[in-house]
Design an enzyme around this catalytic site. Structure first.
Site, PDB file in Angstrom:
ATOM      1  N   ASN A 235      -6.123 -14.241   1.825  1.00  0.00           N
ATOM      2  CA  ASN A 235      -6.543 -15.104   0.579  1.00  0.00           C
ATOM      3  C   ASN A 235      -6.336 -16.151   0.298  1.00  0.00           C
ATOM      4  O   ASN A 235      -5.722 -16.535  -0.463  1.00  0.00           O
ATOM      5  CB  ASN A 235      -5.638 -13.896  -0.549  1.00  0.00           C
ATOM      6  CG  ASN A 235      -6.305 -12.596  -0.643  1.00  0.00           C
ATOM      7  OD1 ASN A 235      -7.736 -11.493  -0.780  1.00  0.00           O
ATOM      8  ND2 ASN A 235      -5.105 -12.103  -0.895  1.00  0.00           N
TER       9      ASN A 235
ATOM     10  N   LYS B 145     -13.340   0.879   4.628  1.00  0.00           N
ATOM     11  CA  LYS B 145     -12.352   2.012   4.535  1.00  0.00           C
ATOM     12  C   LYS B 145     -13.410   2.903   3.813  1.00  0.00           C
ATOM     13  O   LYS B 145     -14.109   2.798   3.236  1.00  0.00           O
ATOM     14  CB  LYS B 145     -11.538   1.741   3.599  1.00  0.00           C
ATOM     15  CG  LYS B 145     -10.081   2.717   3.101  1.00  0.00           C
ATOM     16  CD  LYS B 145      -9.566   3.072   1.288  1.00  0.00           C
ATOM     17  CE  LYS B 145     -10.824   3.114   0.400  1.00  0.00           C
ATOM     18  NZ  LYS B 145     -10.109   2.751  -1.041  1.00  0.00           N
TER      19      LYS B 145
ATOM     20  N   TYR C 240       0.531  -1.080  -0.345  1.00  0.00           N
ATOM     21  CA  TYR C 240      -0.178  -0.261   0.048  1.00  0.00           C
ATOM     22  C   TYR C 240       0.920   1.262  -0.382  1.00  0.00           C
ATOM     23  O   TYR C 240       0.396   2.188  -0.438  1.00  0.00           O
ATOM     24  CB  TYR C 240      -1.242  -0.685   1.616  1.00  0.00           C
ATOM     25  CG  TYR C 240      -1.677  -0.873   1.954  1.00  0.00           C
ATOM     26  CD1 TYR C 240      -1.587  -2.047   0.039  1.00  0.00           C
ATOM     27  CD2 TYR C 240      -2.986  -1.752   2.305  1.00  0.00           C
ATOM     28  CE1 TYR C 240      -2.877  -2.808   0.708  1.00  0.00           C
ATOM     29  CE2 TYR C 240      -3.472  -2.413   2.733  1.00  0.00           C
ATOM     30  CZ  TYR C 240      -3.395  -2.860   1.779  1.00  0.00           C
ATOM     31  OH  TYR C 240      -4.522  -4.292   2.011  1.00  0.00           O
TER      32      TYR C 240
ATOM     33  N   PRO D 221     -14.997  -5.165   2.602  1.00  0.00           N
ATOM     34  CA  PRO D 221     -16.459  -5.550   3.197  1.00  0.00           C
ATOM     35  C   PRO D 221     -17.492  -4.503   2.992  1.00  0.00           C
ATOM     36  O   PRO D 221     -18.926  -5.099   3.426  1.00  0.00           O
ATOM     37  CB  PRO D 221     -16.251  -4.853   4.885  1.00  0.00           C
ATOM     38  CG  PRO D 221     -15.032  -4.157   5.151  1.00  0.00           C
ATOM     39  CD  PRO D 221     -13.946  -4.451   3.562  1.00  0.00           C
ATOM     40  N   LEU D 222     -17.833  -4.060   2.802  1.00  0.00           N
ATOM     41  CA  LEU D 222     -18.491  -2.841   1.590  1.00  0.00           C
ATOM     42  C   LEU D 222     -18.800  -3.255   0.338  1.00  0.00           C
ATOM     43  O   LEU D 222     -18.758  -2.035  -0.978  1.00  0.00           O
ATOM     44  CB  LEU D 222     -18.416  -1.286   1.956  1.00  0.00           C
ATOM     45  CG  LEU D 222     -18.422  -1.250   3.763  1.00  0.00           C
ATOM     46  CD1 LEU D 222     -18.191   0.126   4.418  1.00  0.00           C
ATOM     47  CD2 LEU D 222     -20.205  -1.152   4.081  1.00  0.00           C
ATOM     48  N   GLY D 223     -18.052  -4.333   0.007  1.00  0.00           N
ATOM     49  CA  GLY D 223     -17.540  -4.859  -1.589  1.00  0.00           C
ATOM     50  C   GLY D 223     -17.524  -3.658  -2.310  1.00  0.00           C
ATOM     51  O   GLY D 223     -17.820  -3.217  -3.331  1.00  0.00           O
TER      52      GLY D 223
ATOM     53  N   ARG E  18     -18.653   9.616   6.281  1.00  0.00           N
ATOM     54  CA  ARG E  18     -18.911   7.748   6.078  1.00  0.00           C
ATOM     55  C   ARG E  18     -17.415   7.378   7.655  1.00  0.00           C
ATOM     56  O   ARG E  18     -18.156   5.800   7.835  1.00  0.00           O
ATOM     57  CB  ARG E  18     -17.969   7.314   5.167  1.00  0.00           C
ATOM     58  CG  ARG E  18     -19.135   8.507   3.775  1.00  0.00           C
ATOM     59  CD  ARG E  18     -18.765   7.301   2.713  1.00  0.00           C
ATOM     60  NE  ARG E  18     -20.188   7.909   2.003  1.00  0.00           N
ATOM     61  CZ  ARG E  18     -19.650   7.248   0.147  1.00  0.00           C
ATOM     62  NH1 ARG E  18     -18.662   7.385   0.270  1.00  0.00           N
ATOM     63  NH2 ARG E  18     -21.024   7.754  -0.382  1.00  0.00           N
ATOM     64  N   ILE E  19     -16.356   7.742   8.076  1.00  0.00           N
ATOM     65  CA  ILE E  19     -15.681   7.093   8.933  1.00  0.00           C
ATOM     66  C   ILE E  19     -16.437   7.335  10.334  1.00  0.00           C
ATOM     67  O   ILE E  19     -16.042   5.842  10.574  1.00  0.00           O
ATOM     68  CB  ILE E  19     -14.660   8.424   9.082  1.00  0.00           C
ATOM     69  CG1 ILE E  19     -13.736   7.947   8.126  1.00  0.00           C
ATOM     70  CG2 ILE E  19     -13.665   7.691  10.223  1.00  0.00           C
ATOM     71  CD1 ILE E  19     -12.577   9.365   8.111  1.00  0.00           C
TER      72      ILE E  19
HETATM   73  P1  NAD Z   1     -14.306  -1.521   1.176  1.00  0.00           P
HETATM   74  O1  NAD Z   1     -15.330  -2.485   1.111  1.00  0.00           O
HETATM   75  O2  NAD Z   1     -13.996  -0.970   3.028  1.00  0.00           O
HETATM   76  O3  NAD Z   1     -15.132  -0.249   0.543  1.00  0.00           O
HETATM   77  C1  NAD Z   1     -14.694   0.796   0.743  1.00  0.00           C
HETATM   78  C2  NAD Z   1     -15.045   1.793   0.263  1.00  0.00           C
HETATM   79  O4  NAD Z   1     -16.639   2.025  -0.370  1.00  0.00           O
HETATM   80  C3  NAD Z   1     -14.562   3.385   0.340  1.00  0.00           C
HETATM   81  O5  NAD Z   1     -14.023   3.809  -0.740  1.00  0.00           O
HETATM   82  C4  NAD Z   1     -16.149   4.857  -0.471  1.00  0.00           C
HETATM   83  O6  NAD Z   1     -16.271   3.828  -1.774  1.00  0.00           O
HETATM   84  C5  NAD Z   1     -17.420   3.108   0.191  1.00  0.00           C
HETATM   85  N1  NAD Z   1     -17.410   3.003   1.314  1.00  0.00           N
HETATM   86  C6  NAD Z   1     -17.063   3.520   2.328  1.00  0.00           C
HETATM   87  N2  NAD Z   1     -17.471   3.775   3.473  1.00  0.00           N
HETATM   88  C7  NAD Z   1     -18.803   4.102   3.432  1.00  0.00           C
HETATM   89  C8  NAD Z   1     -20.075   4.513   3.187  1.00  0.00           C
HETATM   90  N3  NAD Z   1     -20.409   4.309   4.749  1.00  0.00           N
HETATM   91  N4  NAD Z   1     -21.815   4.234   2.840  1.00  0.00           N
HETATM   92  C9  NAD Z   1     -21.214   4.293   1.239  1.00  0.00           C
HETATM   93  N5  NAD Z   1     -19.904   3.790   1.006  1.00  0.00           N
HETATM   94  C10 NAD Z   1     -18.591   3.651   1.394  1.00  0.00           C
HETATM   95  O7  NAD Z   1     -13.356  -1.868   0.318  1.00  0.00           O
HETATM   96  P2  NAD Z   1     -11.400  -2.211   0.620  1.00  0.00           P
HETATM   97  O8  NAD Z   1     -10.926  -0.793   0.832  1.00  0.00           O
HETATM   98  O9  NAD Z   1     -11.258  -2.419  -0.724  1.00  0.00           O
HETATM   99  O10 NAD Z   1     -11.498  -3.134   1.800  1.00  0.00           O
HETATM  100  C11 NAD Z   1     -10.856  -2.332   3.286  1.00  0.00           C
HETATM  101  C12 NAD Z   1      -9.738  -2.110   3.911  1.00  0.00           C
HETATM  102  O11 NAD Z   1      -9.581  -3.757   3.380  1.00  0.00           O
HETATM  103  C13 NAD Z   1      -8.499  -2.269   2.722  1.00  0.00           C
HETATM  104  O12 NAD Z   1      -8.518  -0.514   3.191  1.00  0.00           O
HETATM  105  C14 NAD Z   1      -7.552  -2.426   3.148  1.00  0.00           C
HETATM  106  O13 NAD Z   1      -6.694  -2.750   3.817  1.00  0.00           O
HETATM  107  C15 NAD Z   1      -8.124  -4.130   2.707  1.00  0.00           C
HETATM  108  N6  NAD Z   1      -7.871  -5.161   1.920  1.00  0.00           N
HETATM  109  C16 NAD Z   1      -6.891  -5.780   1.453  1.00  0.00           C
HETATM  110  C17 NAD Z   1      -7.105  -7.137   0.796  1.00  0.00           C
HETATM  111  C18 NAD Z   1      -5.740  -8.262   0.740  1.00  0.00           C
HETATM  112  O14 NAD Z   1      -5.328  -8.517  -0.053  1.00  0.00           O
HETATM  113  N7  NAD Z   1      -5.467  -8.531   1.464  1.00  0.00           N
HETATM  114  C19 NAD Z   1      -7.867  -6.485  -0.363  1.00  0.00           C
HETATM  115  C20 NAD Z   1      -8.468  -5.171  -1.142  1.00  0.00           C
HETATM  116  C21 NAD Z   1      -8.507  -4.398   0.694  1.00  0.00           C
END
Ligand code: NAD
Length: 288
Positions: A139, A231, A52, A188-190, A237-238
């Site tokens: 993964n 994220k 990252y 988690p939020l797709g 949203r945080i």
């Molecule tokens: P996420 O599911 O957390 O989605 C984030 C996105 O959802 C944001 O960018 C925003 O567009 C939207 N969002 C967030 N809060 C919202 C709300 N309240 N209402 C509407 N939309 C909202 O996706 P992510 O960031 O890919 O996953 C979370 C974390 O998982 C990453 O930041 C990272 O730390 C980790 N991750 C790990 C891997 C891995 O291969 N291990 C891969 C991807 C992500």
């Protein structure tokens, strides 16, 4: 504010954390503002990774937060170019240095790339030395765990995998539960996908609780005892994503959400995951 899930060794992991994928440091201080918002909102569990490119920035914010290191739960991950026994130990030291810490709460193999078995041995060593509190993977599929089982002294305590209502990971979840491997959801939020946020079932459930679709999805994860790291770069949203402890979903609502599973992941399939040699060369140039 947040509740905890216990790993097999008794370490308590804050169930709701904050992912920092794609949040980068810039001249305007957006990264610092973002993480400080999260700390202010109550997040103490932060999920980063070498790939990252923001471990150092995260370490700086945490060091300047006014809270002690022990108040945080920090996760980082071994990138695929760092797999191998020696390489993984070096990668761990680098991650610690950047995060300005002597230990990590959680350290994960990011993918089951070549030499992941040797890397796992390095994690076992670092764990036995008290440098990592929880060792795990991301993964991983059942076949990877079964392969690792042949030589591992300690099995992974957690697996961080893509999970959301459209991709619920039922089979892998059952295997992990039988083997006392915790489930942590990435995406988690797709990843903010519209098809999730505009789903009628989720919208109806959200309206009935006077919550947002995002909050309903996060609550669904919490009820399944999954650790989540949503994220956001948006201050509203945080806070919203943390405000999920004052309502609950009924069994019927949980069942309605269970029906949304499509079995289709939105990201890379770790089963067929192969490291592209060009990508490895390029990432070596870009990773410091
Ligand atoms: P996420 O599911 O957390 O989605 C984030 C996105 O959802 C944001 O960018 C925003 O567009 C939207 N969002 C967030 N809060 C919202 C709300 N309240 N209402 C509407 N939309 C909202 O996706 P992510 O960031 O890919 O996953 C979370 C974390 O998982 C990453 O930041 C990272 O730390 C980790 N991750 C790990 C891997 C891995 O291969 N291990 C891969 C991807 C992500």
């Amino acid at each position: 504010m947040s509740r905890f899930i216990e790993a097999i060794n008794g370490v308590k992991i804050p169930q709701l954390g904050f992912g920092v994928y794609q949040i980068k440091r810039d001249k305007n201080g957006s990264f610092e503002k973002n993480i400080n918002e999260a700390i202010h909102a109550g997040y103490r569990h932060f999920d980063t990774a070498r790939i990252y490119g923001n471990e150092e920035a995260l370490g700086d914010v945490i060091s300047n937060s006014g809270f002690a290191r022990k108040d945080f739960f920090l996760t980082s991950k071994v990138w695929t170019t760092d797999l191998g026994y020696e390489q993984t130990q070096r990668a761990f030291e680098k991650s610690c240095k950047k995060l300005n810490t002597t230990y990590l709460d959680m350290f994960l193999l990011h993918f089951a790339g070549p030499h992941y078995v040797e890397s796992w041995k390095a994690l076992e060593k670092l764990y036995s030395e008290g440098r990592i509190r929880v060792i795990g993977v991301a993964n991983f599929e059942i076949e990877h765990f079964e392969h690792l089982r042949k030589t591992a002294k300690i099995m992974p305590m957690i697996n961080q995998i893509e999970t959301h209502p459209k991709f619920q990971q039922q089979k892998l979840r059952e295997y992990m539960s039988q083997n006392q491997i915790l489930h942590e959801a990435w995406g988690p939020l797709g990843q903010g996908n519209k098809s999730l946020f505009e789903n009628d079932t989720l919208k109806t459930i959200a309206r009935s609780h006077q919550k947002t679709v995002g909050q309903v999805v996060l609550r669904w994860h919490l009820n399944r005892d999954t650790i989540i790291i949503p994220k956001s770069s948006n201050p509203q949203r945080i806070k919203e994503n943390m405000d999920v402890f004052d309502f609950n979903l009924s069994d019927e609502e949980m069942q309605q959400i269970a029906k949304l599973d499509t079995g289709k992941r939105s990201s890379v399939d770790p089963k067929g995951y192969q490291v592209n040699p060009i990508f490895v060369r390029l990432s070596k140039l870009f990773l410091k």
